[in-house]
Design a protein around this motif. Structure first.
Motif, PDB file in Angstrom:
ATOM      1  N   ASN A 105       0.933  -1.150   0.026  1.00  0.00           N
ATOM      2  CA  ASN A 105       0.171   0.039  -0.073  1.00  0.00           C
ATOM      3  C   ASN A 105       0.815   1.356   0.133  1.00  0.00           C
ATOM      4  O   ASN A 105       0.377   2.418   0.030  1.00  0.00           O
ATOM      5  CB  ASN A 105      -1.109  -0.050   1.160  1.00  0.00           C
ATOM      6  N   GLY A 120      -5.002  -0.163   2.136  1.00  0.00           N
ATOM      7  CA  GLY A 120      -5.069  -1.051   1.225  1.00  0.00           C
ATOM      8  C   GLY A 120      -6.111  -0.856   0.159  1.00  0.00           C
ATOM      9  O   GLY A 120      -6.279  -0.692  -1.127  1.00  0.00           O
ATOM     10  N   VAL A 161      -7.607  -6.988  -1.852  1.00  0.00           N
ATOM     11  CA  VAL A 161      -6.861  -6.750  -0.407  1.00  0.00           C
ATOM     12  C   VAL A 161      -7.065  -7.989   0.489  1.00  0.00           C
ATOM     13  O   VAL A 161      -8.239  -8.485   0.540  1.00  0.00           O
ATOM     14  CB  VAL A 161      -7.414  -5.559   0.299  1.00  0.00           C
ATOM     15  N   LEU A 187      -2.946  -7.486  -2.617  1.00  0.00           N
ATOM     16  CA  LEU A 187      -2.335  -6.515  -1.909  1.00  0.00           C
ATOM     17  C   LEU A 187      -2.237  -7.300  -0.494  1.00  0.00           C
ATOM     18  O   LEU A 187      -3.194  -7.296   0.173  1.00  0.00           O
ATOM     19  CB  LEU A 187      -3.069  -5.182  -1.582  1.00  0.00           C
ATOM     20  N   VAL A 196      -5.980   2.197  -1.883  1.00  0.00           N
ATOM     21  CA  VAL A 196      -5.277   1.731  -3.110  1.00  0.00           C
ATOM     22  C   VAL A 196      -5.944   1.420  -4.260  1.00  0.00           C
ATOM     23  O   VAL A 196      -5.846   1.828  -5.416  1.00  0.00           O
ATOM     24  CB  VAL A 196      -4.116   0.996  -2.727  1.00  0.00           C
ATOM     25  N   LEU A 232       3.728  -0.308  -3.664  1.00  0.00           N
ATOM     26  CA  LEU A 232       2.551   0.291  -4.528  1.00  0.00           C
ATOM     27  C   LEU A 232       2.945   0.429  -5.756  1.00  0.00           C
ATOM     28  O   LEU A 232       2.188   0.054  -6.569  1.00  0.00           O
ATOM     29  CB  LEU A 232       2.316   1.680  -3.835  1.00  0.00           C
TER      30      LEU A 232
END
Length: 315
Positions: free
Chosen positions: A25, A53, A71, A45, A56, A30
């Motif tokens: 994240n 997360g 996530v 993620l 993102v 990232l």
């Protein structure tokens, strides 16, 4: 070395591939996620802060509406969290093309994980060792899969203190960090040896990002409340670092180039910055005896025993 500089534009389509990125994240993680999402991979993620997360994911879906980014909770400083993540992943996914062991902490004051390990060794090495071992069946079942271990130039100051791995007798933030990053390379060495021995198609590769500007440099000063160190690190980043978008190139090259071989080490061509090339680590990173010793200790500490055979029913 490469015949010509490798850039992000040379990264091929990743459509149909499943990728796990730890520490995804922020920073290098990232940037790794962004690159894979833009090339149609299914990206997971693996993060401790799931709210960050999810933010993102929302941003990426705005930029790439067809991206498949999700996530999953993972705290590498907690072996139960690692085990839960691995079990959930294998229940929900039938393949794993890339495991990118990116997350880490750097030069922090002495802290311990939930299992009592020194935080840097426990997170940077043991957490990833446990994670890799527990998702290995999915990797072995996926043709052309790779495990990418993100190390650091700081491994050169590292030495494996097998008599005091946790720094209980004597602790130095930077030496502990160096030890954990050397452990990443020794782990890669022994993992690739065992993969080759069992004729597995999966490759283990390591890389380092040079000097890249990320929030990693600011965690320790914030923990110690040192405004001086915070300012010095900010200045050093301004003067000497490259952006994370460039520091991620060794990771992406190691993960996607068709010329990569198991056991290789990838870093910037100018050591601290530049396009990715094959580099040499400190000689201590190629100590096969130390690698085997670290492996045995890691299995004992984590309780994770590696199996290099694909279980029945895993496709």
């Amino acid at each position: 070395m490469n015949e010509q500089p490798w850039t992000l534009q040379q990264m091929p389509s990743q459509k149909g591939k499943t990728v796990i990125v730890t520490g995804a994240n922020s920073g290098l993680g990232l940037e790794t996620v962004k690159a894979f999402a833009a090339r149609d991979a299914r990206v997971i993620l693996a993060v401790r802060n799931t709210e960050a997360g999810e933010r993102v994911v929302s941003e990426l879906q705005e930029e790439h509406p067809r991206s498949k980014v999700t996530v999953m909770a993972l705290d590498l400083a907690d072996l139960k969290s690692v085990r839960d993540f691995a079990q959930k992943f294998q229940q929900e996914h039938s393949r794993l093309d890339l495991l990118i062991n990116n997350a880490g902490v750097m030069a922090i004051p002495h802290r311990t994980t939930k299992d009592g390990f020194e935080m840097q060794f426990g997170t940077n090495h043991l957490g990833h060792f446990a994670l890799t071992g527990q998702v290995l069946p999915a990797l072995l079942a996926t043709p052309g899969s790779r495990i990418i271990n993100v190390s650091s130039r700081a491994h050169v100051i590292g030495r494996m203190n097998f008599n005091d791995l946790m720094g209980n007798k004597r602790y130095s933030p930077w030496l502990a960090y160096g030890q954990s990053k050397l452990a990443n390379l020794l782990f890669t060495l022994e993992l690739q040896r065992q993969l080759k021995l069992t004729r597995a198609e999966t490759l283990a590769v390591s890389c380092h990002p040079g000097w890249s500007a990320t929030n990693l440099q600011y965690v320790a000063p914030q923990m110690t409340r040192s405004s001086l160190m915070l300012r010095l690190n900010q200045l050093a980043n301004q003067l000497f670092s490259q952006p994370a978008s460039e520091g991620v190139l060794p990771t992406l090259y190691a993960a996607t180039s068709s010329t990569i071989e198991g056991g290789e080490y990838i870093g910037p061509h100018r050591d601290t910055k530049g396009y990715p090339v094959r580099v040499r680590a400190n000689p201590r990173a190629y100590d096969a005896g130390a690698a085997k010793q670290l492996w045995s200790i890691s299995e004992d500490l984590t309780g994770v025993q590696y199996s290099f055979s694909v279980p029945a029913g895993v496709q």
